[in-house]
Design a protein around this motif. Structure first.
Motif, short mmCIF file in Angstrom:
data_model
loop_
_atom_site.label_atom_id
_atom_site.label_comp_id
_atom_site.label_asym_id
_atom_site.label_seq_id
_atom_site.Cartn_x
_atom_site.Cartn_y
_atom_site.Cartn_z
N UNK A 109 0.80 -1.23 0.00
CA UNK A 109 0.00 0.00 0.00
C UNK A 109 0.83 1.27 0.00
N UNK A 110 2.14 1.16 -0.22
CA UNK A 110 2.95 2.37 -0.30
C UNK A 110 2.71 3.08 -1.64
N UNK A 111 2.91 4.38 -1.64
CA UNK A 111 2.82 5.17 -2.85
C UNK A 111 4.21 5.21 -3.46
N UNK A 112 4.44 4.31 -4.39
CA UNK A 112 5.80 4.00 -4.82
C UNK A 112 6.51 5.15 -5.55
N UNK A 113 5.76 6.06 -6.14
CA UNK A 113 6.40 7.16 -6.87
C UNK A 113 6.74 8.33 -5.96
N UNK A 114 6.28 8.27 -4.72
CA UNK A 114 6.61 9.32 -3.76
C UNK A 114 7.82 8.91 -2.93
N UNK A 115 8.44 9.87 -2.29
CA UNK A 115 9.57 9.55 -1.41
C UNK A 115 9.05 8.97 -0.10
N UNK A 116 9.99 8.44 0.66
CA UNK A 116 9.64 7.91 1.98
C UNK A 116 8.98 8.98 2.83
N UNK B 157 11.16 -3.34 3.40
CA UNK B 157 11.20 -1.91 3.74
C UNK B 157 9.90 -1.23 3.35
N UNK B 158 9.32 -1.62 2.22
CA UNK B 158 8.04 -1.04 1.82
C UNK B 158 6.94 -1.41 2.80
N UNK B 159 6.96 -2.65 3.30
CA UNK B 159 5.96 -3.04 4.29
C UNK B 159 6.14 -2.25 5.58
N UNK B 160 7.38 -2.06 6.01
CA UNK B 160 7.64 -1.26 7.20
C UNK B 160 7.21 0.18 6.99
N UNK C 134 15.76 3.34 10.49
CA UNK C 134 16.40 3.44 9.18
C UNK C 134 15.72 4.49 8.29
N UNK C 135 14.47 4.82 8.59
CA UNK C 135 13.73 5.77 7.75
C UNK C 135 14.37 7.15 7.79
N UNK C 136 14.92 7.52 8.94
CA UNK C 136 15.45 8.87 9.10
C UNK C 136 16.50 9.21 8.04
#
Length: 236
Positions: A87-94, A140-143, A124-126
């Protein structure tokens, strides 16, 4: 006290009935698992709660009937839904993904504090906040999807198949984080999971769905010791 309660919930996709009167309770501060084979109605149950599919029956959250409300209204009440498939928005940044998690909030002074709280679970996101989400690994996408949901500061977190397609070591890490979120923040969690062993170790209580109906429920220890559950879901 039950934070979430479903009574005789039914849901359909067109002429196809997916839920045939599902009833369950999720106590405040607990982790509850929904188990069942593909097509049993687990995902539809989460979608009914979050307003993503039309449902009848009673869905009560924090004492209020929320059946029929729009997804945005449900989110404003404090229910965050992490769908199957990241469910991540893959074209956007973290960082942009995290901002989207808080888009309905008006308490801007609290958002920074919740970002720092979220970083406790996903440090790790920071250092990766400017990275495009599509370039992250599956784990990482799931996290990130869970982190984005936490930016809503939810009372209830709905997780749909968080282990889907991930390596065993990553799955263990994610479930340890899920348990920490529940333990440290008191967030109530309802998780749909195919890996019954993992789900029963994490949850206090579980429900088994078959063809849109609850067929078994009880404490995780009771279900782990149930012979039919062991044969059908635990590989014994």
């Amino acid at each position: 006290m039950a934070l979430l309660e479903l009574n005789e919930v039914q849901a359909s996709y067109g002429s196809i009935r997916a839920l045939h009167g599902v009833s369950l309770k999720v106590e405040e501060g607990s982790i509850v698992a929904l188990l069942g084979a593909n097509g049993a109605g687990k995902t539809t149950t989460l979608r009914a709660i979050s307003g993503m599919v039309r449902a009848s029956g009673e869905i009560r959250f924090a004492g209020h009937d929320i059946a029929g409300r729009q997804p945005e209204d449900v989110a404003r009440l404090g229910i965050a839904h992490v769908p199957s498939g990241r469910g991540t928005m893959t074209q956007l940044t973290v960082w942009e993904n995290l901002q989207m998690g808080a888009y309905i909030r008006r308490d801007r002074d609290r958002i920074k504090a919740d970002y720092e709280r979220t970083m406790r679970y996903f440090p790790w996101i920071r250092s990766r906040k400017d990275q495009v989400a599509a370039t992250l690994s599956g784990g990482e996408q799931q996290m990130l999807a869970i982190a984005r949901a936490l930016m809503l500061n939810p009372k209830l977190l709905l997780l749909d198949e968080p282990s889907l397609g991930l390596a065993p070591i990553v799955i263990r890490d994610i479930f340890e984080i899920v348990k920490a979120i529940n333990r440290d923040d008191g967030t109530t969690i309802l998780v749909v999971e195919q890996n019954a062993n993992l789900a029963l170790r994490a949850a206090e209580r579980a429900y088994v769905l078959e063809v849109g109906r609850v067929t078994l429920s009880g404490s995780s220890a009771e279900l782990a010791g149930n012979e039919s559950i062991r044969k059908s879901y635990l590989g014994d």
